[in-house]
Design an enzyme around this catalytic site. Structure first.
Site, PDB file in Angstrom:
ATOM      1  CB  THR A 119      -1.324  29.158  11.981  1.00  0.00           C
ATOM      2  OG1 THR A 119      -2.610  29.387  12.557  1.00  0.00           O
ATOM      3  CG2 THR A 119      -0.274  29.148  13.065  1.00  0.00           C
ATOM      4  CE  LYS A 179       3.262  32.486  13.147  1.00  0.00           C
ATOM      5  NZ  LYS A 179       3.694  31.098  12.950  1.00  0.00           N
ATOM      6  CB  THR A 180       6.578  35.345  19.424  1.00  0.00           C
ATOM      7  OG1 THR A 180       5.378  34.651  19.145  1.00  0.00           O
ATOM      8  CG2 THR A 180       6.390  36.253  20.620  1.00  0.00           C
ATOM      9  CG  ASP A 182       0.503  34.551  18.079  1.00  0.00           C
ATOM     10  OD1 ASP A 182       0.763  34.399  16.875  1.00  0.00           O
ATOM     11  OD2 ASP A 182       0.700  33.663  18.923  1.00  0.00           O
ATOM     12  NE  ARG A 217       6.749  27.813  20.116  1.00  0.00           N
ATOM     13  CZ  ARG A 217       5.571  28.280  19.696  1.00  0.00           C
ATOM     14  NH1 ARG A 217       4.540  27.483  19.596  1.00  0.00           N
ATOM     15  NH2 ARG A 217       5.437  29.548  19.370  1.00  0.00           N
TER      16      ARG A 217
END
Ligand code: ADE
Length: 347
Positions: free
Chosen positions: A166, A72-73, A117, A226
Site C-alpha cells: 500500500t 492484489k492477492t 503482501d 472487497r
C-alpha cells in the site's frame, strides 16, 4: 474498542489470506478473462503471461501497489493459475528471519508464484536475500557463525515473485528496480463494481436482486471490490431476514444504514477522522500523527484505509502543512471552515 470496521483491511497483517473465507474464495475470479476492471493492468499481465507461456519461461516478477482491497492477492492467484502453478502466500512482517524465506523458496517448484503482501515491511535482513533469489535464482545462506561460519549456495527453481504494497514510496530503490512489471491499482469504476457484484450474486445464488440494488451497493463501496462484496453479504443477510430474500436500492440503504454506512460509503471511522480535523484542529492543516493520536487510531490504518478514498472524493486535501478538510468534506459533516485556511498550497 470501536466495533469491527466493516470496510477495514485485513486485521491480520501476517496473514494476507486471513479474511478470505470460503465464500470469498468462491467468488474470486480464477482466470484473467474472469477478472473485471483494472483493464490496463490486466492487459499488461496478459501479454507478459502469454509471452512467458509461448517461450516456456517463468513469468516476470510483478510489483502491485495501491490501496487495500483492490485485488492484489487475487491477481497473484490468477497469475499462478494462468501459469498452471501454485501460489505461496506470505507477508513482509511474517518473514521475520532469512530462514523463513529460504524455507518457502526451497519448497517451490518451477513457475510457482511467491506472493509477499506488505512487502514494504520486509525486514532489511530478509530483503538482502531476496535480491539474488529474484535475479540469479540462488540464495547464499550463511550457516553457523564466527570461526565455523560457511556459506552454502542454494539453487532455486525459477519462480515469480509478486510483491504487494500500500506504500510504494517505502520500498527501497534496490527492491523496486528488480520487478519487471510495476503497476498502481486504481479504485474501480462504478460499472466494474456493478459487474463484480452481479457476478458474485450469481455465484451466491441471490436470485431476487434488482439492478438498482447493485448500483446502490456499488455507490457505497468506495471503489473497492472487497468492500463491495462485504456489503453484498450484509445486504444478503438483511434481505433474507427482512424481505424474503428480495433486495432493491431501498433494502440496500436500510441494511447498510444499520451498519453505520452512509450513502457515499463513509462510516464511523471516516466521520471520526473528519470530525477530529474539524473540531480539534479547526479544519486543518494538521499532521497525520496528531489526528491519529486524537482519535486513538493507528496512523498507518488512517493512511492506508481512510485517507485514500477521502482524497479521491475530494473531501480531504494534503497540503504542505498537513491534512485539511476541503469545503465538500467540511459540508458533509456540517462544519463551517474558517475562511483564512482556504489558500494553503497543495503538494
Ligand atoms: N471479485 C473480486 N474482485 C473481482 C474482479 N476484479 N473481477 C471479478 N470478480 C471479482
Amino acid at each position: 474498542m470501536a466495533k469491527e470496521r466493516i470496510v477495514s483491511q485485513s486485521a491480520q497483517a501476517s496473514e494476507p489470506e486471513g479474511d478470505l473465507d470460503p465464500i470469498t474464495l468462491e467468488i474470486r475470479p480464477r482466470l484473467m478473462r474472469e477478472y473485471i476492471g483494472q483493464r490496463a493492468l490486466v492487459e499488461r499481465l496478459s501479454i507478459a503471461l502469454d509471452a512467458a507461456r509461448k517461450r516456456g519461461e517463468t513469468m516476470e516478477h510483478v510489483l502491485l501497489h495501491g490501496p487495500p482491497g483492490l485485488g492484489k492477492t487475487t491477481l497473484a492467484h490468477v497469475i499462478a493459475a494462468e501459469m498452471g502453478s501454485k501460489a505461496f502466500v506470505t507477508s513482509g512482517p511474517a518473514l521475520t528471519k532469512a530462514s523463513d524465506l529460504v524455507g518457502t523458496l526451497t519448497k517451490m517448484e518451477e513457475r510457482d508464484v511467491l506472493f509477499i503482501d506488505e512487502i514494504h515491511r520486509l525486514p532489511a535482513a530478509v530483503e538482502e536475500y531476496i535480491y539474488p533469489a529474484m535475479e540469479d535464482r540462488k540464495i547464499d545462506f550463511t550457516l553457523d557463525n564466527g570461526m565455523h561460519a560457511r556459506v552454502v549456495t542454494i539453487a532455486l527453481k525459477p519462480f515469480t515473485l509478486i510483491g504487494a504494497t500500500t506504500r510504494a514510496g517505502m520500498l527501497t530503490n534496490a527492491l523496486r528496480s528488480r520487478f519487471g512489471i510495476a503497476h498502481h491499482l486504481e479504485f474501480y469504476e462504478h460499472e466494474d463494481l456493478v459487474a463484480i457484484l452481479s457476478r458474485a450474486a450469481g455465484i451466491l445464488s441471490m436470485r431476487s436482486v434488482a439492478a438498482d440494488a447493485f448500483d446502490a451497493i456499488a455507490a457505497r463501496a468506495r471503489g473497492t471490490p472487497r468492500i463491495a462484496l462485504r456489503l453484498l453479504r450484509r445486504v444478503r443477510d438483511y434481505a433474507d431476514v427482512r424481505s424474503g430474500g428480495r433486495a432493491d436500492a431501498q433494502t440496500v440503504a436500510n441494511a447498510l444504514r444499520l451498519e453505520g454506512i452512509d450513502d457515499r460509503g463513509l462510516e464511523d471511522l471516516d466521520r471520526k477522522y473528519m470530525r477530529a480535523i474539524a473540531d480539534v484542529y479547526g479544519g486543518g492543516p494538521v499532521g497525520l500523527e496528531a489526528i491519529a493520536a486524537t482519535i486513538a487510531e493507528d496512523a498507518g490504518t488512517l493512511e492506508d484505509v481512510v485517507e485514500p478514498y477521502l482524497l479521491q472524493i475530494g473531501f480531504l486535501a494534503r497540503t504542505r502543512l498537513g491534512r485539511k478538510l476541503t469545503k465538500a468534506g467540511a459540508d458533509s459533516i456540517g462544519f463551517a471552515l474558517p475562511t483564512q485556511s482556504q489558500g494553503d498550497g497543495l503538494f
